[in-house]
Design an enzyme around this catalytic site. Structure first.
Site, PDB file in Angstrom:
ATOM      1  N   ARG A   1      84.706 130.898  26.191  1.00 53.52           N
ATOM      2  CA  ARG A   1      86.146 130.901  25.759  1.00 53.52           C
ATOM      3  C   ARG A   1      86.465 129.869  24.680  1.00 53.52           C
ATOM      4  NH1 ARG A   1      87.809 126.209  28.162  1.00 53.52           N
ATOM      5  NH2 ARG A   1      86.695 125.575  30.073  1.00 53.52           N
TER       6      ARG A   1
ATOM      7  N   LYS B   1      75.013 127.801  36.214  1.00 49.81           N
ATOM      8  CA  LYS B   1      74.374 126.765  35.433  1.00 49.81           C
ATOM      9  C   LYS B   1      72.959 127.156  35.392  1.00 49.81           C
ATOM     10  CE  LYS B   1      77.886 123.123  35.337  1.00 49.81           C
ATOM     11  NZ  LYS B   1      78.706 123.534  36.309  1.00 49.81           N
TER      12      LYS B   1
ATOM     13  N   GLU C   1      68.159 117.318  37.708  1.00 52.02           N
ATOM     14  CA  GLU C   1      68.070 117.086  36.149  1.00 52.02           C
ATOM     15  C   GLU C   1      67.881 115.525  36.112  1.00 52.02           C
ATOM     16  OE1 GLU C   1      71.531 117.907  33.908  1.00 52.02           O
ATOM     17  OE2 GLU C   1      70.779 120.275  33.708  1.00 52.02           O
TER      18      GLU C   1
END
Length: 291
Positions: A269, A93, A177
Site C-alpha cells: 500500500r 510473513k 529468525e
C-alpha cells in the site's frame, strides 16, 4: 488531474480537512473503525451512488485487504492499489519470506515452516543459534515478539509469544529468525505500472523507533553509499516483481552493522510516511497512483 473527489468520513472526522476539500463528502458511520472505515460494503455502495470510478483505500484499514480489493473490482470499480493476488502473497510473513528466498532476495536465516510442534521449533532454534527472535507470523506492531539470548529461556519465551499472538491476532503461528544486533531499518519505495515495469524511488531510513514503532523517517539514509543503495534498490525491485506488483509499495529491510541486509516485509500500500520521499524527489505519489 481534473478529477472529482468523493470523501467518506466517520463521526470523528466530520470536520476534517479531507471532508472540507472534497467535491462530495458522505457520512460512513460512527467513530469506531468497525462502524465506519472497515465497512467495505458501504464504501462500495457510496462509490456507486456518487458516480465514482475508483476507490483509493488510503494508508490503513482496508488498504491491505485482498477481499475488499476483489469486491471493488467485482463492482466494476478500480481499486487504486495492487491486485488482490499480490496482497495475499504478502499477507503471511512466513509465506512472504519463502517467496522472497525463491526470488533471490536476501532473507534473515530462520525457520518459517508449517510444522509448529514445540520440539521442531526448539530444534530449529538450536540450528539457527542465538541471539534469536521469535515473531508472530500473522502479526505486526511488535506484538508476539520475543528475543532469546540463551536457549535455556526458549520454551518460556515461545509460550509467552504464542499467547500474545493468539490474543492480538487470533493465530499463534511463529517464525524464528536470527536476531540482528543494533540493526538499521531501511525501506525502499517501489512503484509498478500495469505493464509489468517496476522501479524504486530510493530509501527512507526509520531506525529511530520506540517499541517497534517508527518515530523518524530520514531520506537519504546517512548509512548507505551509492553501491549499497543500488544493491538494495535492485533487491526491492526483485521483491516487487516476485509478486507482480502494481502501484505504490514499500519493501522493508533490516541492515546489520557489517552492511549486510535482509528482507523483512513488504507493505502492499501507500505508506503514511510517503511524503518524505515526495519532499526529497519532488514527486506526487498519489498522482502517480491515479495515473
Amino acid at each position: 488531474l481534473g478529477v472529482e473527489t468523493v470523501a467518506v468520513y466517520s463521526d470523528a472526522d466530520a470536520g476534517g480537512r479531507a471532508v472540507r476539500l472534497a467535491d462530495q463528502a458522505w457520512h460512513l458511520g460512527g467513530s469506531r473503525p468497525a462502524d465506519s472505515y472497515l465497512r467495505g460494503d458501504r464504501i462500495i455502495e457510496i462509490a456507486l451512488e456518487s458516480g465514482a470510478e475508483a476507490i483509493h483505500p488510503g494508508f490503513g484499514f482496508l488498504s491491505e485487504n485482498a477481499d475488499f480489493a476483489e469486491s471493488v473490482e467485482a463492482a466494476g470499480l478500480v481499486f487504486i492499489g495492487p491486485r488482490a493476488a499480490s496482497i495475499r502473497k504478502m499477507g503471511s510473513k512466513a509465506g512472504a519470506k519463502q517467496l522472497m528466498e525463491a526470488a533471490g532476495v536476501p532473507v534473515v536465516p530462520g525457520y518459517s515452516g508449517e510444522d509448529q510442534d514445540d520440539a521442531r521449533l526448539r530444534a530449529e532454534a538450536e540450528r539457527i543459534g542465538t541471539p534469536l527472535m521469535l515473531k508472530a507470523a500473522h502479526g505486526g506492531g511488535g506484538k508476539g515478539m520475543r528475543i532469546v539470548r540463551d536457549l535455556a529461556d526458549f520454551d518460556a519465551a515461545l509460550a509467552s509469544a504464542r499467547r500474545e499472538a493468539s490474543n492480538a491476532f487470533g493465530r499463534d503461528r511463529m517464525l524464528l529468525e536470527r536476531y540482528i544486533e543494533t540493526p538499521r531499518h531501511i525501506e525502499f519505495q517501489v512503484f509498478g505500472d500495469r505493464h509489468g515495469q517496476i522501479i524504486h524511488l530510493n530509501e527512507r531510513e526509520c531506525s529511530i523507533q520506540r517499541r517497534n514503532q517508527k518515530i523518524i523517517e530520514e531520506s537519504p539514509s546517512p548509512f548507505l553509499d551509492e553501491a549499497l543503495r543500488a544493491q538494495m534498490g535492485a533487491a526491492a525491485v526483485a521483491a516487487a516483481r516476485a509478486i507482480d506488483y502494481q502501484g505504490a509499495g514499500t519493501v522493508e529491510f533490516i541492515v546489520g552493522p557489517d552492511r549486510g541486509y535482509w528482507f523483512m516485509e513488504m507493505n502492499v500500500r501507500l505508506q503514511v510516511e510517503h511524503p518524505v520521499t515526495e519532499a526529497v524527489l519532488g514527486l506526487d505519489l498519489v498522482e502517480w497512483q491515479l495515473r
